[in-house]
Design an enzyme around this catalytic site. Structure first.
Site, PDB file in Angstrom:
ATOM      1  CE  LYS A  54      -3.877  -2.389   2.136  1.00 48.90           C
ATOM      2  NZ  LYS A  54      -4.696  -2.683   3.309  1.00 48.90           N
ATOM      3  CD  GLN A  98      -3.596  -4.355   6.379  1.00 48.04           C
ATOM      4  OE1 GLN A  98      -3.695  -3.300   5.762  1.00 48.04           O
ATOM      5  NE2 GLN A  98      -4.055  -5.483   5.890  1.00 48.04           N
ATOM      6  CG  ASP A 121      -9.566   0.146   4.991  1.00 46.79           C
ATOM      7  OD1 ASP A 121      -9.350  -0.380   3.885  1.00 46.79           O
ATOM      8  OD2 ASP A 121      -8.810   0.030   5.978  1.00 46.79           O
TER       9      ASP A 121
HETATM   10  N1  GUN Z   1      -7.031  -6.641   6.266  1.00 48.51           N
HETATM   11  C1  GUN Z   1      -7.410  -7.399   5.208  1.00 48.51           C
HETATM   12  N2  GUN Z   1      -8.006  -6.639   4.268  1.00 48.51           N
HETATM   13  C2  GUN Z   1      -7.994  -5.372   4.727  1.00 48.51           C
HETATM   14  C3  GUN Z   1      -8.441  -4.133   4.194  1.00 48.51           C
HETATM   15  O1  GUN Z   1      -8.999  -4.032   3.102  1.00 48.51           O
HETATM   16  N3  GUN Z   1      -8.227  -3.047   4.980  1.00 48.51           N
HETATM   17  C4  GUN Z   1      -7.648  -3.139   6.196  1.00 48.51           C
HETATM   18  N4  GUN Z   1      -7.507  -2.020   6.889  1.00 48.51           N
HETATM   19  N5  GUN Z   1      -7.216  -4.264   6.716  1.00 48.51           N
HETATM   20  C5  GUN Z   1      -7.391  -5.370   5.987  1.00 48.51           C
END
Ligand code: GUN
Length: 287
Positions: A54, A98, A121
């Site tokens: 990311k 995350q 998100d």
């Molecule tokens: N963990 C697995 N997928 C995601 C996501 O799309 N966003 C976040 N913040 N954590 C995750």
């Protein structure tokens, strides 16, 4: 006849090119770059890979990324305090924490702490609520990517039977909302549903998000259906496979997303898109 492949890799690179251009134009206009804060708590190896990807993607399109690594032992109060600081930081337009979080933290409280306008998100209940009533909001990245892929493949969604397999808050529920807004007739099936096969066999569009490798075989698929495979399952042979048995359905479906190279690359691309949207909205509001 073999199904057409819907390439998320290809669409991602088109969208990222557009984002790079728009970010540069907006950065010149507002005198700052879009900024994304990425928080990781603990050292889950899969999370570390996601977080690094990311951050890297941000830099590639000309965004600033701010990484925060908290130890597994950090308290929930410390995390909430960090989020509070980032909520107030004028150089941060998107905040991503995350998941999963360590067991001693309450995920919902943490998500609720993120300012809805920075919730790239799309997990905050305000954004979830806005999505369900069809108002402009930050939409979760994976579901948003699924619909972008259908549009890219020129799939007409109006009046079509769409079956979503899986009812998670991250994919199943939001993708069902998005497909309703696209005027599809939507059915969500899950682990307690009776006659899953028969219901799936009615689908013109089948969106599969259950996290079970190879779950969908040709018995679930109507001739000519379009399949979006959200699954990312790492197998014992080291390969990544989807929730759909690709080889089994490829001659029945009319179009399908491959794994890897389908929905996966779209998730981070939609995160970049959301960060750009948050940036524009926040900076416009300040001007
Ligand atoms: N963990 C697995 N997928 C995601 C996501 O799309 N966003 C976040 N913040 N954590 C995750």
């Amino acid at each position: 006849m073999s199904a057409t492949l819907i390439s998320g890799k290809e669409l991602s690179s088109i969208i990222r090119e557009r984002i790079t251009k728009e970010a540069a134009e907006l950065a010149a206009k507002y005198g700052k770059q879009p900024g994304l804060a990425v928080i990781q708590v603990g050292e889950n190896p899969a999370s570390t890979i996601y977080v690094n990807n990311k951050k890297k993607a941000c830099e590639q399109v000309g965004f600033k990324s701010f990484g925060y690594a908290l130890p597994e032992s950090a308290s929930e109060a410390e995390l909430l305090e960090l989020i509070d600081t980032l909520n107030k930081d004028p150089n941060v337009h998107g905040i991503l924490c995350q998941l999963p979080l360590p067991k001693h933290m309450d995920e919902f409280s943490v998500i609720c702490k993120i300012a809805p306008e920075k919730d790239v998100d799309g997990f905050h209940p305000v954004n979830k609520g806005l999505l369900s009533i069809g108002k402009d909001c930050l939409v979760s990245c994976t579901p948003k990517g699924c619909v972008e892929l259908l549009k890219y493949a020129n799939v007409d969604m109006t009046g079509k039977n769409c079956v979503v397999i899986g009812r998670s808050n991250i994919v199943g529920k939001p993708v069902a909302s998005l497909m309703l807004h696209e005027n599809a007739t939507v059915t969500v099936v899950h682990s307690k549903t009776k006659n899953i096969k028969e219901i799936c066999k009615q689908a013109d569009i089948l969106i599969v998000a259950i996290g079970k490798q190879g779950f969908v075989t040709k018995d679930y698929v109507k001739e000519g259906a379009v399949i979006i495979d959200v699954g990312i399952n790492r197998c014992e042979d080291g390969k990544v496979r989807g929730d759909v048995d690709f080889d089994d359905v490829v001659d029945i479906a009319s179009a399908i997303t491959p794994v890897p190279g389908g929905v996966g690359p779209m998730t981070i691309t939609m995160l970049l898109q959301n960060t750009l949207e948050a940036f524009e909205r926040i900076e416009k509001g300040r001007a």
